[in-house]
Write a protein that holds these residues in place. Structure first.
Motif, mmCIF file in Angstrom:
data_model
loop_
_atom_site.group_PDB
_atom_site.id
_atom_site.type_symbol
_atom_site.label_atom_id
_atom_site.label_comp_id
_atom_site.label_asym_id
_atom_site.label_seq_id
_atom_site.Cartn_x
_atom_site.Cartn_y
_atom_site.Cartn_z
ATOM 1 N N VAL A 1 -0.509 -3.791 -25.674
ATOM 2 C CA VAL A 1 -0.726 -4.318 -24.331
ATOM 3 C C VAL A 1 -0.760 -3.162 -23.348
ATOM 4 O O VAL A 1 -0.147 -2.115 -23.583
ATOM 5 N N THR A 2 -1.466 -3.358 -22.263
ATOM 6 C CA THR A 2 -1.488 -2.375 -21.187
ATOM 7 C C THR A 2 -1.208 -3.094 -19.881
ATOM 8 O O THR A 2 -1.395 -4.307 -19.767
ATOM 9 N N GLY A 3 -0.766 -2.357 -18.931
ATOM 10 C CA GLY A 3 -0.501 -2.940 -17.620
ATOM 11 C C GLY A 3 -0.331 -1.855 -16.595
ATOM 12 O O GLY A 3 -0.230 -0.671 -16.928
ATOM 13 N N GLU A 4 -0.323 -2.276 -15.358
ATOM 14 C CA GLU A 4 -0.061 -1.357 -14.258
ATOM 15 C C GLU A 4 1.151 -1.883 -13.521
ATOM 16 O O GLU A 4 1.196 -3.067 -13.152
ATOM 17 N N VAL A 5 2.140 -1.031 -13.356
ATOM 18 C CA VAL A 5 3.388 -1.459 -12.737
ATOM 19 C C VAL A 5 3.803 -0.496 -11.642
ATOM 20 O O VAL A 5 3.433 0.677 -11.639
ATOM 21 N N GLU A 6 4.575 -1.021 -10.739
ATOM 22 C CA GLU A 6 5.246 -0.191 -9.755
ATOM 23 C C GLU A 6 6.359 0.548 -10.509
ATOM 24 O O GLU A 6 6.923 0.015 -11.475
ATOM 25 N N GLY A 7 6.682 1.745 -10.106
ATOM 26 C CA GLY A 7 7.664 2.563 -10.812
ATOM 27 C C GLY A 7 9.017 1.910 -11.009
ATOM 28 O O GLY A 7 9.699 2.172 -11.988
ATOM 29 N N ARG A 8 9.393 1.037 -10.100
ATOM 30 C CA ARG A 8 10.723 0.411 -10.196
ATOM 31 C C ARG A 8 10.728 -0.927 -10.933
ATOM 32 O O ARG A 8 11.749 -1.609 -10.993
ATOM 33 N N LYS B 1 0.843 -1.197 0.000
ATOM 34 C CA LYS B 1 0.000 0.000 0.000
ATOM 35 C C LYS B 1 0.879 1.250 0.000
ATOM 36 O O LYS B 1 1.879 1.313 0.705
ATOM 37 N N GLY B 2 0.508 2.204 -0.813
ATOM 38 C CA GLY B 2 1.229 3.466 -0.869
ATOM 39 C C GLY B 2 2.332 3.513 -1.916
ATOM 40 O O GLY B 2 2.914 4.553 -2.133
ATOM 41 N N GLU B 3 2.659 2.372 -2.538
ATOM 42 C CA GLU B 3 3.691 2.389 -3.571
ATOM 43 C C GLU B 3 3.144 3.030 -4.831
ATOM 44 O O GLU B 3 1.965 2.912 -5.143
ATOM 45 N N LEU B 4 4.001 3.721 -5.534
ATOM 46 C CA LEU B 4 3.613 4.419 -6.752
ATOM 47 C C LEU B 4 3.396 3.419 -7.885
ATOM 48 O O LEU B 4 4.269 2.626 -8.211
ATOM 49 N N HIS B 5 2.199 3.440 -8.452
ATOM 50 C CA HIS B 5 1.871 2.585 -9.583
ATOM 51 C C HIS B 5 1.582 3.468 -10.780
ATOM 52 O O HIS B 5 1.121 4.586 -10.628
ATOM 53 N N MET B 6 1.850 2.935 -11.927
ATOM 54 C CA MET B 6 1.527 3.683 -13.133
ATOM 55 C C MET B 6 0.999 2.740 -14.189
ATOM 56 O O MET B 6 1.389 1.577 -14.268
ATOM 57 N N LYS B 7 0.107 3.263 -14.993
ATOM 58 C CA LYS B 7 -0.432 2.494 -16.095
ATOM 59 C C LYS B 7 0.443 2.756 -17.313
ATOM 60 O O LYS B 7 0.890 3.877 -17.527
ATOM 61 N N LEU B 8 0.687 1.707 -18.068
ATOM 62 C CA LEU B 8 1.473 1.893 -19.283
ATOM 63 C C LEU B 8 0.858 1.091 -20.414
ATOM 64 O O LEU B 8 0.155 0.119 -20.205
ATOM 65 N N THR B 9 1.130 1.570 -21.610
ATOM 66 C CA THR B 9 0.680 0.919 -22.832
ATOM 67 C C THR B 9 1.858 0.866 -23.779
ATOM 68 O O THR B 9 2.619 1.828 -23.896
ATOM 69 N N MET B 10 2.020 -0.269 -24.413
ATOM 70 C CA MET B 10 3.087 -0.414 -25.400
ATOM 71 C C MET B 10 2.660 -1.464 -26.407
ATOM 72 O O MET B 10 1.698 -2.198 -26.186
ATOM 73 N N LYS B 11 3.356 -1.505 -27.514
ATOM 74 C CA LYS B 11 3.125 -2.542 -28.514
ATOM 75 C C LYS B 11 4.225 -3.571 -28.341
ATOM 76 O O LYS B 11 5.408 -3.246 -28.435
ATOM 77 N N VAL B 12 3.832 -4.799 -28.073
ATOM 78 C CA VAL B 12 4.810 -5.875 -27.903
ATOM 79 C C VAL B 12 4.564 -6.913 -28.985
ATOM 80 O O VAL B 12 3.465 -7.473 -29.075
ATOM 81 N N ASN B 13 5.563 -7.111 -29.808
ATOM 82 C CA ASN B 13 5.463 -8.046 -30.937
ATOM 83 C C ASN B 13 4.239 -7.744 -31.795
ATOM 84 O O ASN B 13 3.531 -8.643 -32.249
ATOM 85 N N SER C 1 16.940 -5.567 -21.315
ATOM 86 C CA SER C 1 15.714 -5.205 -20.605
ATOM 87 C C SER C 1 15.842 -5.259 -19.093
ATOM 88 O O SER C 1 14.955 -4.793 -18.387
ATOM 89 N N CYS C 2 16.965 -5.766 -18.574
ATOM 90 C CA CYS C 2 17.185 -5.735 -17.120
ATOM 91 C C CYS C 2 17.706 -4.375 -16.677
ATOM 92 O O CYS C 2 17.840 -4.123 -15.483
ATOM 93 N N THR C 3 17.992 -3.495 -17.633
ATOM 94 C CA THR C 3 18.519 -2.169 -17.284
ATOM 95 C C THR C 3 17.538 -1.046 -17.614
ATOM 96 O O THR C 3 17.893 0.122 -17.522
ATOM 97 N N MET C 4 16.325 -1.410 -17.981
ATOM 98 C CA MET C 4 15.333 -0.411 -18.385
ATOM 99 C C MET C 4 14.067 -0.611 -17.563
ATOM 100 O O MET C 4 13.588 -1.735 -17.400
ATOM 101 N N PHE C 5 13.527 0.471 -17.050
ATOM 102 C CA PHE C 5 12.250 0.386 -16.352
ATOM 103 C C PHE C 5 11.131 0.185 -17.365
ATOM 104 O O PHE C 5 11.179 0.732 -18.471
ATOM 105 N N ALA C 6 10.143 -0.592 -16.974
ATOM 106 C CA ALA C 6 8.988 -0.816 -17.850
ATOM 107 C C ALA C 6 8.348 0.514 -18.228
ATOM 108 O O ALA C 6 7.926 0.710 -19.368
ATOM 109 N N ALA C 7 8.295 1.446 -17.283
ATOM 110 C CA ALA C 7 7.680 2.749 -17.533
ATOM 111 C C ALA C 7 8.386 3.513 -18.645
ATOM 112 O O ALA C 7 7.771 4.306 -19.355
#
Length: 167
Positions: free
Chosen positions: A19-26, A3-15, A65-71
């Motif tokens: 796709v859309t998803g909600e992720v923690e900032g990190r 609770k209280g962690e920053l979440h963000m919605k993201l959309t991207m084209k994968v293959n 991809s281990c060095t890039m945030f999903a956001a």
């Protein structure tokens, strides 16, 4: 997520698929691909950007991809190993060359190697053996000794390795 962690919605084209998803900032891109999208062909090897097992393309650029945030990939086009083959399952020329020339053993590094090879051949359709070896410097294979990987990439480019180099 706590609770209280920053979440963000993201959309991207994968293959090619939005796709859309909600992720923690990190959340790392590799974790979003594997955990949220269940695209487990992108492997986690070292978490330090050394091995290249997590290599994907983001907006046409080679990315560990281990060095890039999903956001950071919000709005981007992402290509993973799952998108390398045709929709009917026919292997790409690079994947087929890896199979034909035994460019894999355990297979753990193979997705990253294939994605790296695709980037190389897009930039340089007819690389020399030396150029292939240089381009693969960011990818580690603990099984093959690289010879058959290089041979497969050369074959995918329509070239064969010189006999001297093959020995």
């Amino acid at each position: 997520m706590r609770k209280g962690e920053l979440h963000m919605k993201l959309t991207m084209k994968v293959n090619g698929r939005e796709v859309t998803g909600e992720v923690e900032g990190r959340t790392l891109l590799v974790d979003f691909l594997r955990s949220d999208l269940r695209l487990t062909g992108t492997h986690v090897g070292c978490d330090t950007s050394q091995c290249g097992a997590c290599t994907v393309h983001v907006n046409g650029e080679l990315v560990k991809s281990c060095t890039m945030f999903a956001a950071e990939a919000d709005g981007a086009e992402v290509a993973t190993i799952e998108g390398a083959a045709a929709e009917d399952g026919t292997l790409s020329a690079i994947q087929q060359a890896f199979q034909d020339h035994h460019g894999l053993q355990c297979g753990y590094c193979t997705p990253g190697m294939v994605m790296t090879a695709a980037s190389l051949l897009k930039e340089n359709p007819k690389p020399t053996e030396h150029e292939v070896r240089q381009y693969l410097e960011g990818n580690i294979c603990r099984c093959t000794g690289y010879h058959n990987i290089v041979k497969a990439i050369m074959a995918a480019s329509g070239q064969e390795m010189p006999a001297m180099a093959a020995e």
